[in-house]
Design an enzyme around this catalytic site. Structure first.
Site, mmCIF file in Angstrom:
data_model
loop_
_atom_site.group_PDB
_atom_site.id
_atom_site.type_symbol
_atom_site.label_atom_id
_atom_site.label_comp_id
_atom_site.label_asym_id
_atom_site.label_seq_id
_atom_site.Cartn_x
_atom_site.Cartn_y
_atom_site.Cartn_z
ATOM 1 N N VAL A 1 0.791 -1.153 -0.049
ATOM 2 C CA VAL A 1 0.021 0.062 0.091
ATOM 3 C C VAL A 1 0.903 1.115 -0.100
ATOM 4 O O VAL A 1 0.614 2.220 -0.685
ATOM 5 C CB VAL A 1 -1.010 -0.110 1.196
ATOM 6 C CG1 VAL A 1 -1.664 1.464 1.369
ATOM 7 C CG2 VAL A 1 -1.958 -1.207 1.142
ATOM 8 N N GLU A 2 1.928 1.103 0.776
ATOM 9 C CA GLU A 2 2.686 2.385 0.895
ATOM 10 C C GLU A 2 3.611 2.821 -0.231
ATOM 11 O O GLU A 2 3.585 4.070 -0.952
ATOM 12 C CB GLU A 2 3.604 2.471 2.019
ATOM 13 C CG GLU A 2 3.071 2.228 3.537
ATOM 14 C CD GLU A 2 2.589 3.658 3.801
ATOM 15 O OE1 GLU A 2 2.838 4.582 3.271
ATOM 16 O OE2 GLU A 2 2.202 3.863 5.203
#
Length: 219
Positions: free
Chosen positions: A75-76
Site C-alpha cells: 500500500v505504501e
C-alpha cells in the site's frame, strides 16, 4: 496375451494412484471467515519480491506478522524502494526520519535519526518500519485485548499515529484502551471509519485490510 495386458494396466493404475497420494500438498494461508484472522497452515507462499529475505528477517526479529509487513509495503510504495512522498516519507515502508525513524532508533538505544540514504536502503527501511510496528503494539497500543482489533489499531496508528486514534475514544489513554476493549473488532473498524478525524486513516485501513486478505487467501 490379454492376461498380460490386463496385468500391465493394473500395475499402471496402481502406480498412478501411488504418485497422486505422494504429491505434496500446497501450503497456504487461509482466513477464518468469522473474524478474518489468518490461519497459518504448513507454510506461507507469497509472490516473490527482491526484498523477501529482509521481510522475513524483520518479521522474525520483532515478532511481527509477515503478511502485515508485506501489505503495508504494497500500500505504501508498491515495493518501490526509491519512493519519496510530498511529506518526505521515504522508501518501501514510507518512513519519516523525524518520527518513526527517530522512535525506532530510540528503541534500539541509538540517538538521532536515519538519513535519507538509510531509508532508501531496503533492508534498513524494512527493519525500521517493522521496529515501529513493534513499538506501536508493545507501547502505544498495549492493553488492547483482541488480536483482530490490535491489527486494525496498529494499521491506523502506523499511518496517523496512536495518539490520534486513542483520542477518538478518550484523551486518557487508559480509558481509551478500556473503551476499545468493549468493542468487537467490527465495531472498532466501523468506529475508525466514522470517527477518525483524518480522512486518510479509514481509507488506509481499508486498503491494507484488502491487501492483507488478498495475500492471506491467494497464497
Amino acid at each position: 496375451m490379454k492376461k498380460m495386458i490386463s496385468s500391465a494396466f493394473v500395475l499402471l493404475l496402481l502406480a498412478g494412484c501411488s504418485s497422486t497420494s505422494e504429491r505434496p500438498v500446497k501450503k497456504q494461508r487461509m482466513l477464518d471467515n468469522t473474524n478474518q484472522q489468518p490461519i497459518t497452515t504448513q507454510n506461507t507462499a507469497f509472490p516473490r519480491t527482491p526484498f523477501d529475505e529482509f521481510i522475513r528477517e524483520s518479521a522474525s526479529r520483532y515478532s511481527v506478522d509477515e503478511t502485515l509487513i508485506r501489505a503495508i509495503i504494497e500500500v505504501e510504495s508498491n515495493f518501490r524502494p526509491e519512493v519519496v512522498s510530498k511529506s518526505n516519507a521515504i522508501g518501501l515502508m514510507q518512513i519519516k526520519a523525524s518520527t518513526a525513524g527517530r522512535d525506532a532508533y530510540r528503541y534500539h538505544g541509538k540517538s538521532g535519526e536515519p538519513t535519507s540514504g538509510d531509508l532508501k536502503d531496503p533492508r534498513k527501511n524494512i527493519d525500521i518500519g517493522t521496529t515501529y510496528i513493534r513499538i506501536l503494539k508493545e507501547q502505544h497500543l498495549a492493553g488492547i485485548n483482541h488480536p483482530q482489533t490490535m491489527y486494525y489499531a496498529t494499521v491506523v496508528a502506523y499511518v496517523n499515529g496512536a495518539g490520534a486514534l486513542l483520542r477518538t475514544f478518550d484523551n486518557d489513554k487508559g480509558r481509551a484502551i478500556a473503551m476499545i476493549n468493549n468493542l468487537s473488532p467490527e465495531e472498532f473498524y466501523q468506529h475508525v471509519q466514522a470517527k477518525h478525524p483524518a480522512s486518510q486513516a479509514p481509507r488506509y485501513l481499508w486498503k491494507v485490510k484488502n491487501a492483507y486478505n488478498a495475500l492471506a487467501v491467494s497464497y
